[in-house]
Design a protein around this motif. Sequence first.
Motif, PDB file in Angstrom:
ATOM      1  N   GLU A 167      -7.360  -4.287  -0.044  1.00 54.88           N
ATOM      2  CA  GLU A 167      -7.078  -5.536   0.192  1.00 54.88           C
ATOM      3  C   GLU A 167      -8.437  -5.886   1.121  1.00 54.88           C
ATOM      4  O   GLU A 167      -8.903  -7.159   0.705  1.00 54.88           O
ATOM      5  CB  GLU A 167      -6.154  -5.411   1.395  1.00 54.88           C
ATOM      6  N   TYR A 168      -9.000  -5.117   1.765  1.00 55.52           N
ATOM      7  CA  TYR A 168     -10.196  -5.475   2.370  1.00 55.52           C
ATOM      8  C   TYR A 168     -11.377  -5.904   1.407  1.00 55.52           C
ATOM      9  O   TYR A 168     -12.176  -6.778   1.352  1.00 55.52           O
ATOM     10  CB  TYR A 168     -10.757  -4.293   3.401  1.00 55.52           C
TER      11      TYR A 168
ATOM     12  N   SER B 130     -11.031  -9.004  -0.374  1.00 56.63           N
ATOM     13  CA  SER B 130     -11.176 -10.050   0.624  1.00 56.63           C
ATOM     14  C   SER B 130     -12.821 -10.502   0.577  1.00 56.63           C
ATOM     15  O   SER B 130     -13.359 -11.425   1.102  1.00 56.63           O
ATOM     16  CB  SER B 130     -10.555  -9.888   2.071  1.00 56.63           C
ATOM     17  N   GLN B 131     -13.652  -9.337   0.415  1.00 58.59           N
ATOM     18  CA  GLN B 131     -15.022  -9.575   0.459  1.00 58.59           C
ATOM     19  C   GLN B 131     -15.766 -10.062  -0.762  1.00 58.59           C
ATOM     20  O   GLN B 131     -16.638 -10.801  -0.680  1.00 58.59           O
ATOM     21  CB  GLN B 131     -15.659  -8.042   0.619  1.00 58.59           C
TER      22      GLN B 131
ATOM     23  N   SER C 275     -12.019 -15.470  -2.357  1.00 62.44           N
ATOM     24  CA  SER C 275     -11.463 -16.172  -1.351  1.00 62.44           C
ATOM     25  C   SER C 275      -9.864 -16.087  -1.447  1.00 62.44           C
ATOM     26  O   SER C 275      -9.387 -15.571  -2.435  1.00 62.44           O
ATOM     27  CB  SER C 275     -11.645 -17.905  -1.586  1.00 62.44           C
ATOM     28  N   PRO C 276      -9.253 -16.457  -0.517  1.00 62.77           N
ATOM     29  CA  PRO C 276      -7.890 -16.214  -0.208  1.00 62.77           C
ATOM     30  C   PRO C 276      -7.071 -16.540  -1.589  1.00 62.77           C
ATOM     31  O   PRO C 276      -6.134 -15.922  -2.158  1.00 62.77           O
ATOM     32  CB  PRO C 276      -7.122 -16.895   1.081  1.00 62.77           C
ATOM     33  N   LYS C 277      -7.321 -17.561  -1.944  1.00 62.35           N
ATOM     34  CA  LYS C 277      -6.664 -18.419  -3.374  1.00 62.35           C
ATOM     35  C   LYS C 277      -7.003 -17.602  -4.685  1.00 62.35           C
ATOM     36  O   LYS C 277      -6.422 -17.271  -5.473  1.00 62.35           O
ATOM     37  CB  LYS C 277      -7.067 -19.767  -3.525  1.00 62.35           C
ATOM     38  N   GLN C 278      -8.267 -17.185  -4.444  1.00 69.00           N
ATOM     39  CA  GLN C 278      -8.882 -16.593  -5.670  1.00 69.00           C
ATOM     40  C   GLN C 278      -8.101 -14.981  -5.698  1.00 69.00           C
ATOM     41  O   GLN C 278      -7.912 -14.498  -6.827  1.00 69.00           O
ATOM     42  CB  GLN C 278     -10.302 -16.132  -5.694  1.00 69.00           C
ATOM     43  N   LYS C 279      -8.011 -14.320  -4.561  1.00 64.32           N
ATOM     44  CA  LYS C 279      -7.620 -12.945  -4.450  1.00 64.32           C
ATOM     45  C   LYS C 279      -6.116 -13.066  -4.941  1.00 64.32           C
ATOM     46  O   LYS C 279      -5.452 -12.373  -5.703  1.00 64.32           O
ATOM     47  CB  LYS C 279      -7.525 -12.638  -3.161  1.00 64.32           C
ATOM     48  N   GLU C 280      -5.173 -14.131  -4.658  1.00 65.07           N
ATOM     49  CA  GLU C 280      -4.028 -14.204  -5.011  1.00 65.07           C
ATOM     50  C   GLU C 280      -3.856 -14.447  -6.333  1.00 65.07           C
ATOM     51  O   GLU C 280      -2.947 -13.793  -7.151  1.00 65.07           O
ATOM     52  CB  GLU C 280      -3.322 -15.780  -4.352  1.00 65.07           C
TER      53      GLU C 280
END
Length: 225
Positions: free
Chosen positions: A166-167, A170-171, A174-179
């Motif tokens: 998860e970390y 996040s590096q 972006s939150p949307k891209q990670k989703e």
Amino acid sequence: MGKENLLKRLAALGFPLLEAEKEAEVNLTLADLVKSHEMKLWEGFPVALANSSEKGLFDYYKTEGYLRAPSDKLNLGLLVLFSLALYKTLGLKFSWADRLYALFKKKDLRQHYERCLSALRNNRDFAVQGDVMSVQRVKVTFNNYFRQTQAHLDDLLSAKEAMGLEYSLSQVFSPKQKELFLKKLRNEKLTKTEKEYFSRVVKKRVFALANPELHRLSQKLLQHL
């Protein structure tokens, strides 16, 4: 009432697995377990010993100090040696086991240990101070404990790995891209807009992350940080 109290305290030593108590309480509980003279509880002694020793709470001499009768002191030694023989039979290596075994220097106690090994290896019930201990029940009890411990460890490792992933995500995203990355990974359906954004932005980053040369150079760079 005394037995109920003992069972509650044994819950902290593997019946079932809970957090260990204070050192003094652990050694007193093990002493009371020895004094109970109940074979079914004695069959669980290896669980209590392993759990308390792994947490650095068991002290043989302190436990022995809670025992007044010479027969109980002897039973403590016999149960400890039986437990050590069980661990060896099951192929388990504990850092404290050899030190504990070294406390027993008398020939008759060493012979008791060898008899325990033989009984455990041949699944033969074993006599302890006139009572019969079921080797099969001992193994089942300990294996159940060991499986629970391993499952708990696996859960902790999985949680740790998940947090690390998860970390790292996040590096990079972006939150949307990670989703979107995770949805695609789980084969979840994307909307038309999400598909377009994934192809236009996220996919390029995924290709970059998957590049073996980039990975090699990143590892090399980390060695100099």
